[in-house]
Design a protein around this motif. Structure first.
Motif, short mmCIF file in Angstrom:
data_model
loop_
_atom_site.label_atom_id
_atom_site.label_comp_id
_atom_site.label_asym_id
_atom_site.label_seq_id
_atom_site.Cartn_x
_atom_site.Cartn_y
_atom_site.Cartn_z
N ALA A 207 -80.93 12.94 -76.74
CA ALA A 207 -79.65 12.52 -76.12
C ALA A 207 -79.46 11.01 -76.25
N ALA A 329 -81.01 16.49 -75.89
CA ALA A 329 -79.56 16.50 -75.99
C ALA A 329 -78.93 17.60 -75.15
N SER A 334 -81.40 17.06 -70.36
CA SER A 334 -81.11 15.65 -70.27
C SER A 334 -80.82 15.22 -68.87
#
Length: 337
Positions: A207, A329, A334
């Protein structure tokens, strides 16, 4: 303290020697004794009848005791379940003994410690021509109660053309002595198999935005460089780069003589365009993925990646956390990272 035996006292002549029973007696008339006996009897009956009721009230109103460790007693860590750990470890050592086994009696006896039937087996080839450099269980499946199938990945070195490559062995492991026993034995010899499905996965998406070279004008870069130098080389005071309440200790002994930040990536959207050279108000956070190269006495340019959380305070960036893993991600991971 010294203890002394008490000497027996002889009562004077003319006095009756009464045994010392530990109970004190007093002179009491017959009527008074009868009244006192009645009081004791009715009191005993009262306690007998009300005892269960009082006991029930005590149990319902008294809080259950909680075991609190004393100051000198450290909390006990919960042991890992042996359902997977113990058979896996047994299989790893068994494969190592199996790979190097040869035609000698010593090798057969060593292997028999894992697989008893090996004592009556004949082996060809010289022992030690191949050895296991490392072995690790990569898959553990419970076939039935007390019976497991363990797949072990082993890096084997030797004279063959496949020396140094990772090979996989499937090992049947059975518990001995009943359920929950600490003994283990192999039900058969290891079987070489193909790599388990999914053992070669693709790298997960992180992320973070695009990686870029560190900007000297960014105060965050200055903080990261100073922190990593103190953390990995021992140069500088580590505490000066940490946010209040952040507890980190430098690596000792220092493994590198110099470290350099090669590139960085910002978690999420990152700072607004043109704002990298500014420090925002107190409490604002940035999460960075930092690529580093470390140079040491015997190592040059070793690449490493750190996930670092920064927090603004008093016009500068400080390290709030050295994160355990980079943020993934996916939204669920995340948010928890």
């Amino acid at each position: 303290m010294k203890w002394r035996r008490k000497e027996k006292q002889t009562p004077p002549v003319g006095e009756s020697a009464q045994p010392d029973t530990g109970w004190a007696t007093t002179s009491m008339s017959t009527g008074a004794m009868a009244n006192w006996t009645a009081v004791v009897r009715w009191g005993a009956w009262g306690l007998l009848l009300t005892g269960p009721l009082l006991g029930g009230l005590a149990l319902s109103s008294t809080p259950q005791p909680v075991a609190v460790p004393t100051r000198d007693e450290a909390p006990r860590a919960q042991p890992a379940s042996s359902d997977a750990v113990a058979p896996a470890g047994f299989a790893e050592v068994y494969v190592a003994a199996y790979v190097k086994a040869g035609d000698s009696d010593a090798d057969a006896q060593e292997l028999a410690a894992f697989y008893p039937a090996a004592r009556s087996m004949s082996w060809s080839g010289e022992g030690g021509s191949e050895r296991t450099e490392s072995a690790s269980a990569v898959q553990v499946r419970q076939v039935s109660a007390g019976y497991w199938s363990v797949t072990v990945a082993a890096r084997i070195t030797g004279s063959s053309k496949n020396s140094g490559r990772v090979r996989y062995f499937q090992v049947p492991v059975r518990a001995t002595g009943g359920q929950g026993a600490s003994g283990w034995t192999a039900a058969a010899l290891p079987a070489e198999v193909a790599a388990p499905t999914g053992s070669k996965g693709v790298a997960p998406e992180l992320a973070y935005g695009s990686a870029h070279a560190p900007l000297d004008s960014d105060p965050a870069v200055q903080t990261v460089r100073g922190f990593l130098a103190a953390y990995l080389t021992g140069r500088g005071e580590l505490d000066r780069y940490l946010s209040p309440g952040t507890a980190l200790h430098a690596v000792r002994p220092a493994p590198y003589t110099a470290v350099s930040v090669t590139q960085m990536a910002e978690h999420g959207q990152g700072p607004a365009e043109g704002a990298e050279g500014q420090v925002p108000p107190d409490g604002v956070q940035r999460r960075l993925l930092v690529d580093v190269e470390g140079d040491g006495k015997y190592t040059g340019g070793r690449p490493m990646t750190y996930a670092i959380e920064l927090r603004a305070r008093d016009g500068r960036w400080e390290v709030a956390a050295l994160e355990a893993a980079p943020a993934l991600a996916t939204s669920s991971n995340s948010s928890d990272s």
